[in-house]
Design a protein around this motif. Structure first.
Motif, PDB file in Angstrom:
ATOM      1  N   SER A  60       0.833  -1.214   0.000  1.00  0.00           N
ATOM      2  CA  SER A  60       0.000   0.000   0.000  1.00  0.00           C
ATOM      3  C   SER A  60       0.864   1.260   0.000  1.00  0.00           C
ATOM      4  N   LEU A  61       2.096   1.133   0.488  1.00  0.00           N
ATOM      5  CA  LEU A  61       3.027   2.265   0.480  1.00  0.00           C
ATOM      6  C   LEU A  61       3.794   2.383  -0.838  1.00  0.00           C
ATOM      7  N   GLY A  62       3.664   1.374  -1.707  1.00  0.00           N
ATOM      8  CA  GLY A  62       4.366   1.404  -2.982  1.00  0.00           C
ATOM      9  C   GLY A  62       5.652   0.597  -2.995  1.00  0.00           C
ATOM     10  N   VAL A  63       5.886  -0.220  -1.963  1.00  0.00           N
ATOM     11  CA  VAL A  63       7.078  -1.069  -1.922  1.00  0.00           C
ATOM     12  C   VAL A  63       6.849  -2.250  -2.865  1.00  0.00           C
ATOM     13  N   GLU A  64       7.812  -2.482  -3.763  1.00  0.00           N
ATOM     14  CA  GLU A  64       7.731  -3.634  -4.647  1.00  0.00           C
ATOM     15  C   GLU A  64       8.312  -4.834  -3.909  1.00  0.00           C
ATOM     16  N   GLU A 124      11.901   6.072  -2.420  1.00  0.00           N
ATOM     17  CA  GLU A 124      12.573   7.066  -1.574  1.00  0.00           C
ATOM     18  C   GLU A 124      11.616   7.651  -0.534  1.00  0.00           C
ATOM     19  N   LYS A 125      10.376   7.867  -0.936  1.00  0.00           N
ATOM     20  CA  LYS A 125       9.386   8.456  -0.022  1.00  0.00           C
ATOM     21  C   LYS A 125       9.150   7.545   1.185  1.00  0.00           C
ATOM     22  N   VAL A 126       9.128   6.242   0.967  1.00  0.00           N
ATOM     23  CA  VAL A 126       8.900   5.292   2.059  1.00  0.00           C
ATOM     24  C   VAL A 126      10.133   5.221   2.957  1.00  0.00           C
ATOM     25  N   LYS A 127      11.324   5.241   2.353  1.00  0.00           N
ATOM     26  CA  LYS A 127      12.555   5.262   3.148  1.00  0.00           C
ATOM     27  C   LYS A 127      12.556   6.485   4.063  1.00  0.00           C
ATOM     28  N   ALA A 128      12.222   7.632   3.492  1.00  0.00           N
ATOM     29  CA  ALA A 128      12.215   8.880   4.257  1.00  0.00           C
ATOM     30  C   ALA A 128      11.172   8.825   5.367  1.00  0.00           C
ATOM     31  N   GLN A 129      10.012   8.247   5.083  1.00  0.00           N
ATOM     32  CA  GLN A 129       8.954   8.127   6.088  1.00  0.00           C
ATOM     33  C   GLN A 129       9.428   7.258   7.249  1.00  0.00           C
ATOM     34  N   ALA A 130      10.079   6.141   6.947  1.00  0.00           N
ATOM     35  CA  ALA A 130      10.562   5.239   7.998  1.00  0.00           C
ATOM     36  C   ALA A 130      11.619   5.938   8.855  1.00  0.00           C
ATOM     37  N   VAL A 131      12.540   6.661   8.213  1.00  0.00           N
ATOM     38  CA  VAL A 131      13.570   7.387   8.964  1.00  0.00           C
ATOM     39  C   VAL A 131      12.915   8.445   9.855  1.00  0.00           C
ATOM     40  N   ALA A 132      11.956   9.174   9.306  1.00  0.00           N
ATOM     41  CA  ALA A 132      11.277  10.212  10.087  1.00  0.00           C
ATOM     42  C   ALA A 132      10.596   9.605  11.311  1.00  0.00           C
ATOM     43  N   CYS A 174      21.682   7.283   7.984  1.00  0.00           N
ATOM     44  CA  CYS A 174      22.967   7.881   7.580  1.00  0.00           C
ATOM     45  C   CYS A 174      22.803   8.669   6.284  1.00  0.00           C
ATOM     46  N   LEU A 175      22.056   8.118   5.324  1.00  0.00           N
ATOM     47  CA  LEU A 175      21.808   8.843   4.065  1.00  0.00           C
ATOM     48  C   LEU A 175      21.112  10.176   4.345  1.00  0.00           C
ATOM     49  N   ALA A 176      20.160  10.162   5.266  1.00  0.00           N
ATOM     50  CA  ALA A 176      19.449  11.399   5.605  1.00  0.00           C
ATOM     51  C   ALA A 176      20.403  12.411   6.230  1.00  0.00           C
ATOM     52  N   LYS A 177      21.275  11.951   7.113  1.00  0.00           N
ATOM     53  CA  LYS A 177      22.230  12.852   7.753  1.00  0.00           C
ATOM     54  C   LYS A 177      23.199  13.447   6.742  1.00  0.00           C
ATOM     55  N   VAL A 220      15.930  13.042   1.617  1.00  0.00           N
ATOM     56  CA  VAL A 220      15.202  14.182   2.175  1.00  0.00           C
ATOM     57  C   VAL A 220      13.977  13.671   2.914  1.00  0.00           C
ATOM     58  N   LEU A 221      13.866  14.070   4.175  1.00  0.00           N
ATOM     59  CA  LEU A 221      12.763  13.623   5.015  1.00  0.00           C
ATOM     60  C   LEU A 221      11.511  14.447   4.741  1.00  0.00           C
TER      61      LEU A 221
END
Length: 143
Positions: free
Chosen positions: A16-20, A31-39, A67-70, A75-76
């Motif tokens: 539902s989040l778009g993860v394949e 990327e949006k889901v990665k950023a959401q998880a980090v946030a 680490c990528l976000a830092k 981008v979060l």
């Protein structure tokens, strides 16, 4: 049967989040889901282990995204209205410019300047980091 239901529910959640999710079990994370998880890991009381479990991933993968976000490579999303929003934004230090003529009265030199190619954006010195990150993300998306 309970474990299978939990796995099916988690798979449905991720899709539902778009993860394949591939038959091999590998996943491609937007990327949006990665950023959401980090946030989510930055929320008060949250832990990397708990957020990783929610997304069905190993904590070290989530730590790598942090680490990528830092580093400014992820981008979060904008923080919801709170007293102290948390965000990471890349900062580039430049050589100081030679002194300029004094500003006309009423104008302050307390500002930030974002330079992206031929575009320069001046912001108030107290601009929240989350807003700066949003602007940088928008500039990168438009190029």
């Amino acid at each position: 049967m309970g474990v299978r239901f939990a796995m099916d529910a988690q798979t449905a959640f991720l899709r539902s989040l778009g993860v394949e999710i591939f038959e091999s079990g590998h996943r491609r994370w937007p990327e949006k889901v990665k950023a959401q998880a980090v946030a989510e890991t930055l929320e008060p009381g949250a832990t990397v282990n708990a957020v990783a479990a929610r997304y069905g991933m190993k904590p070290n993968q989530l730590s790598a995204w942090r680490c990528l976000a830092k580093e400014g490579k992820l981008v979060l999303p904008a923080a919801e209205m709170s007293d102290e929003p948390t965000a990471f934004a890349p900062v580039v230090l430049c050589e100081p410019k030679p002194p300029q003529a004094p500003q006309p009265s009423g104008q302050s030199d307390d500002s930030l300047r974002l330079v992206f190619g031929d575009v320069t954006i001046a912001l108030a010195a107290d601009t929240p980091a989350v807003r700066i990150a949003e602007i940088v993300h928008a500039l990168e998306a438009s190029s």
